[in-house]
Scaffold this motif. Sequence first.
Motif, PDB file in Angstrom:
ATOM      1  N   PHE A 109     -16.469  43.522  42.894  1.00 25.29           N
ATOM      2  CA  PHE A 109     -15.409  44.186  43.835  1.00 25.29           C
ATOM      3  C   PHE A 109     -14.869  44.998  42.925  1.00 25.29           C
ATOM      4  N   MET A 110     -15.005  46.441  43.166  1.00 30.14           N
ATOM      5  CA  MET A 110     -13.844  47.509  42.593  1.00 30.14           C
ATOM      6  C   MET A 110     -12.570  47.698  43.260  1.00 30.14           C
ATOM      7  N   ARG A 111     -11.436  47.037  43.017  1.00 36.04           N
ATOM      8  CA  ARG A 111     -10.175  47.143  43.576  1.00 36.04           C
ATOM      9  C   ARG A 111      -9.481  48.311  42.965  1.00 36.04           C
ATOM     10  N   ALA A 112      -9.045  49.430  43.837  1.00 37.76           N
ATOM     11  CA  ALA A 112      -8.535  50.421  43.520  1.00 37.76           C
ATOM     12  C   ALA A 112      -7.019  50.240  43.211  1.00 37.76           C
ATOM     13  N   ASN A 113      -6.684  50.990  42.207  1.00 31.81           N
ATOM     14  CA  ASN A 113      -5.032  50.718  41.591  1.00 31.81           C
ATOM     15  C   ASN A 113      -4.307  51.409  42.662  1.00 31.81           C
ATOM     16  N   ASN A 114      -2.941  51.304  42.603  1.00 31.75           N
ATOM     17  CA  ASN A 114      -1.558  51.959  43.622  1.00 31.75           C
ATOM     18  C   ASN A 114      -1.882  53.629  43.501  1.00 31.75           C
ATOM     19  N   THR A 115      -2.487  54.050  42.491  1.00 34.61           N
ATOM     20  CA  THR A 115      -2.555  55.594  42.514  1.00 34.61           C
ATOM     21  C   THR A 115      -3.857  56.249  42.654  1.00 34.61           C
ATOM     22  N   GLY A 116      -4.752  55.455  42.980  1.00 38.58           N
ATOM     23  CA  GLY A 116      -6.292  55.890  43.444  1.00 38.58           C
ATOM     24  C   GLY A 116      -6.716  56.251  42.036  1.00 38.58           C
ATOM     25  N   THR A 117      -6.415  56.074  40.585  1.00 44.94           N
ATOM     26  CA  THR A 117      -6.648  56.721  39.701  1.00 44.94           C
ATOM     27  C   THR A 117      -7.804  55.501  38.755  1.00 44.94           C
ATOM     28  N   GLY A 118      -7.965  54.536  39.098  1.00 44.77           N
ATOM     29  CA  GLY A 118      -8.546  53.500  38.361  1.00 44.77           C
ATOM     30  C   GLY A 118      -8.949  52.313  39.411  1.00 44.77           C
ATOM     31  N   PHE A 119      -9.754  51.415  38.869  1.00 39.27           N
ATOM     32  CA  PHE A 119     -10.167  50.313  39.393  1.00 39.27           C
ATOM     33  C   PHE A 119     -10.099  49.168  38.457  1.00 39.27           C
ATOM     34  N   THR A 120      -9.894  47.883  39.235  1.00 37.49           N
ATOM     35  CA  THR A 120      -9.927  46.729  38.641  1.00 37.49           C
ATOM     36  C   THR A 120     -11.140  45.828  38.917  1.00 37.49           C
ATOM     37  N   GLU A 121     -12.164  45.617  38.184  1.00 37.47           N
ATOM     38  CA  GLU A 121     -13.561  45.045  38.415  1.00 37.47           C
ATOM     39  C   GLU A 121     -13.351  43.412  38.258  1.00 37.47           C
ATOM     40  N   ILE A 122     -13.608  43.180  39.810  1.00 38.30           N
ATOM     41  CA  ILE A 122     -13.754  41.492  40.125  1.00 38.30           C
ATOM     42  C   ILE A 122     -14.968  41.032  40.562  1.00 38.30           C
ATOM     43  N   SER A 123     -15.427  39.930  39.608  1.00 37.96           N
ATOM     44  CA  SER A 123     -16.826  39.531  40.114  1.00 37.96           C
ATOM     45  C   SER A 123     -16.778  37.943  39.832  1.00 37.96           C
ATOM     46  N   GLY A 124     -17.419  37.302  40.789  1.00 39.80           N
ATOM     47  CA  GLY A 124     -17.739  35.996  40.656  1.00 39.80           C
ATOM     48  C   GLY A 124     -18.615  35.620  40.071  1.00 39.80           C
ATOM     49  N   ASP A 125     -18.785  34.193  39.624  1.00 43.76           N
ATOM     50  CA  ASP A 125     -19.938  33.835  38.794  1.00 43.76           C
ATOM     51  C   ASP A 125     -20.939  33.179  39.977  1.00 43.76           C
ATOM     52  N   GLU A 126     -20.955  33.162  41.335  1.00 47.51           N
ATOM     53  CA  GLU A 126     -21.689  32.771  42.244  1.00 47.51           C
ATOM     54  C   GLU A 126     -23.020  33.447  42.313  1.00 47.51           C
ATOM     55  N   TYR A 127     -24.157  32.760  42.426  1.00 44.85           N
ATOM     56  CA  TYR A 127     -25.626  33.356  42.780  1.00 44.85           C
ATOM     57  C   TYR A 127     -25.462  34.013  44.301  1.00 44.85           C
ATOM     58  N   VAL A 128     -25.347  35.300  44.339  1.00 44.95           N
ATOM     59  CA  VAL A 128     -25.628  35.763  45.612  1.00 44.95           C
ATOM     60  C   VAL A 128     -26.783  36.864  45.739  1.00 44.95           C
ATOM     61  N   PHE A 129     -27.985  36.646  46.595  1.00 50.16           N
ATOM     62  CA  PHE A 129     -28.944  37.574  46.654  1.00 50.16           C
ATOM     63  C   PHE A 129     -28.623  38.620  47.945  1.00 50.16           C
ATOM     64  N   SER A 130     -27.780  39.392  47.489  1.00 54.31           N
ATOM     65  CA  SER A 130     -27.103  40.404  48.550  1.00 54.31           C
ATOM     66  C   SER A 130     -27.827  41.162  49.153  1.00 54.31           C
ATOM     67  N   GLN A 131     -27.826  41.408  50.517  1.00 49.50           N
ATOM     68  CA  GLN A 131     -28.392  42.310  51.224  1.00 49.50           C
ATOM     69  C   GLN A 131     -27.145  43.132  52.031  1.00 49.50           C
ATOM     70  N   ARG A 132     -27.071  43.277  53.243  1.00 50.07           N
ATOM     71  CA  ARG A 132     -25.953  44.125  53.744  1.00 50.07           C
ATOM     72  C   ARG A 132     -24.670  43.344  53.563  1.00 50.07           C
ATOM     73  N   SER A 133     -23.690  44.269  53.451  1.00 48.22           N
ATOM     74  CA  SER A 133     -22.353  43.683  53.276  1.00 48.22           C
ATOM     75  C   SER A 133     -21.568  44.654  54.135  1.00 48.22           C
ATOM     76  N   ASN A 134     -20.415  43.871  54.377  1.00 48.67           N
ATOM     77  CA  ASN A 134     -19.172  44.402  55.566  1.00 48.67           C
ATOM     78  C   ASN A 134     -17.896  44.085  54.911  1.00 48.67           C
ATOM     79  N   PHE A 135     -16.721  45.089  55.374  1.00 50.05           N
ATOM     80  CA  PHE A 135     -15.380  44.430  55.313  1.00 50.05           C
ATOM     81  C   PHE A 135     -15.103  44.411  56.843  1.00 50.05           C
ATOM     82  N   ILE A 136     -14.701  42.990  56.988  1.00 51.14           N
ATOM     83  CA  ILE A 136     -14.282  42.739  58.545  1.00 51.14           C
ATOM     84  C   ILE A 136     -13.004  41.564  58.233  1.00 51.14           C
TER      85      ILE A 136
END
Length: 532
Positions: A109-136
């Motif tokens: 996940f790239m989480r935008a900061n409160n000014t939209g000028t930067g991102f915080t990188e968040i990655s889990g250590d879980e193995y996920v062979f990703s296909q389609r992704s959604n926010f919901i």
Amino acid sequence: MKKISTLLFFCMLAVVAGAQSVTFTTQTLPTSGSNRAVVDMNGDYLDDIVSISQTNVNIFYQQPNGDLIEENITTTNADFTPSWSLAAADYDRNGFTDLLYGNGSGVTFMRANNTGTGFTEISGDEYVFSQRSNFIDINNDGNLDAFVCHDVEPNVYYINDGDGNLGFIQGGLGDFPSGGNYGSVWIDYDNDRDMDMFIAKCGGSVERRTNQMFRNNGDGTYTEVGEDTGLADPMQTWSSAWGDYDNDGDMDVFVGASSGTHKYMQNNGDGTFEDKTASSGVLALSATGIENTPVDFNNDGFLDIASNGNILIGNGDGTFTEILENVISFDNGSIGDLNNDGYMDLFANGIIYYNDGGSNNWITINTVGTESNINGIGARIEIETPSGTQIRDVRSGEGFRFMSTLNTHFGIGTDTEISSITVYWPSGVIDVVNDPNINEVITIIESPILGVDDNSIGNLIVYPNPTEETLNLKNTLGLENAIYTVFDVTGKRVLNAKLTAETIDVSALDSGAYVLRVFSNGNFLTQKFIKK
């Protein structure tokens, strides 16, 4: 920052479909990284162009005059890049869009900061062979969650705790042991105003590759009903395009084949679908692939289908007669309005395909949730014009690989007015806007949550009250096709379903005070009740 004028680098791509002309003009854009999204990134509701690399988010911000201004935002090293899919939404409600990278080994996940000028990188250590992704909002608590199809294991999702922290969960929504989950899309297929999920599946045994439909029960649980709906098909598919192709008020589906034959399934309006492939005209499209997305390119009020770089032009009655072949050179790319002219454009492989438009009218709607998630994802929008009703669901993650606009677009053809717009928010709030201007972009902000004194009508009798298990309704005449919603004392929606009898099962509710609202034909009936 580098400014790119829309007057530069143009060549013409003309693709004409009989009387329903659709033409595009192309512009090469010097992006940096993998081209993945057309979505508003800075909260001005103008669609921007987003490309990704391991340590950079390359954004071309759209300006009100149609110019594009480039900005590169350096990030810390992303453990996983979006080699398979990208989804976007503002999951922490700070006004700036966050990104989900779906990779063959995990999720970042790239989480935008409160000014939209930067991102915080968040990655889990879980193995996920990703296909389609959604926010919901999976559990409908007003916070956006994330869902990711898993190719070789049960699906995974990330539940938002309300502070923007995402907790990893595996299983419960697509649990076949070896996966086979490719194209998830969240839609309200049964018109009960909550979001269900269809998964296009591919590969392996018949059991592994049989498509699934998960019905939202309205209480935070889901039931797999693929067989009951007629959608449990073992065809090879990576994605599906959902929309009301016959403009009868419910969602139909084009299931795009990655190999074999495409399917067009018409919604019967009773929770089942009928195979109308042979009579729909979709078989004239022999090209197969992985990308399928609904969009009204010519603004005639009839949804078209973008399928692997081709376009099926819709006739508005569940048939498609015109096929524009090889419109773009790379899948479908991302779709949005990139020059704010009310006609939908495409972006793929470093090329903008500007829709040359026409004389048809349109409206674009931005949804801003207050009780619901800030993007209004999961809302159902209906518009009424002299030609009838059109519907859309607000979705994050269409097709297979790309992210398209979160703005909701309607073409209305030669109609010169819209009598009303109705927004059914995930919270249960219903907003109506009468007589909006056409050929404009409007923003609809969710109204405060329903209060018991709002629209209260005394001729709905509920008994026994207090009740332990069942709430009986009296005087329900005229409530055909009604939807009932139960709110707790905080205004949170805790039950939601179609009213199919004069009884409602409330046994699963905790003890306390609740508000029952029944909605039918534009009218509300509300009453308090006590659960013992």
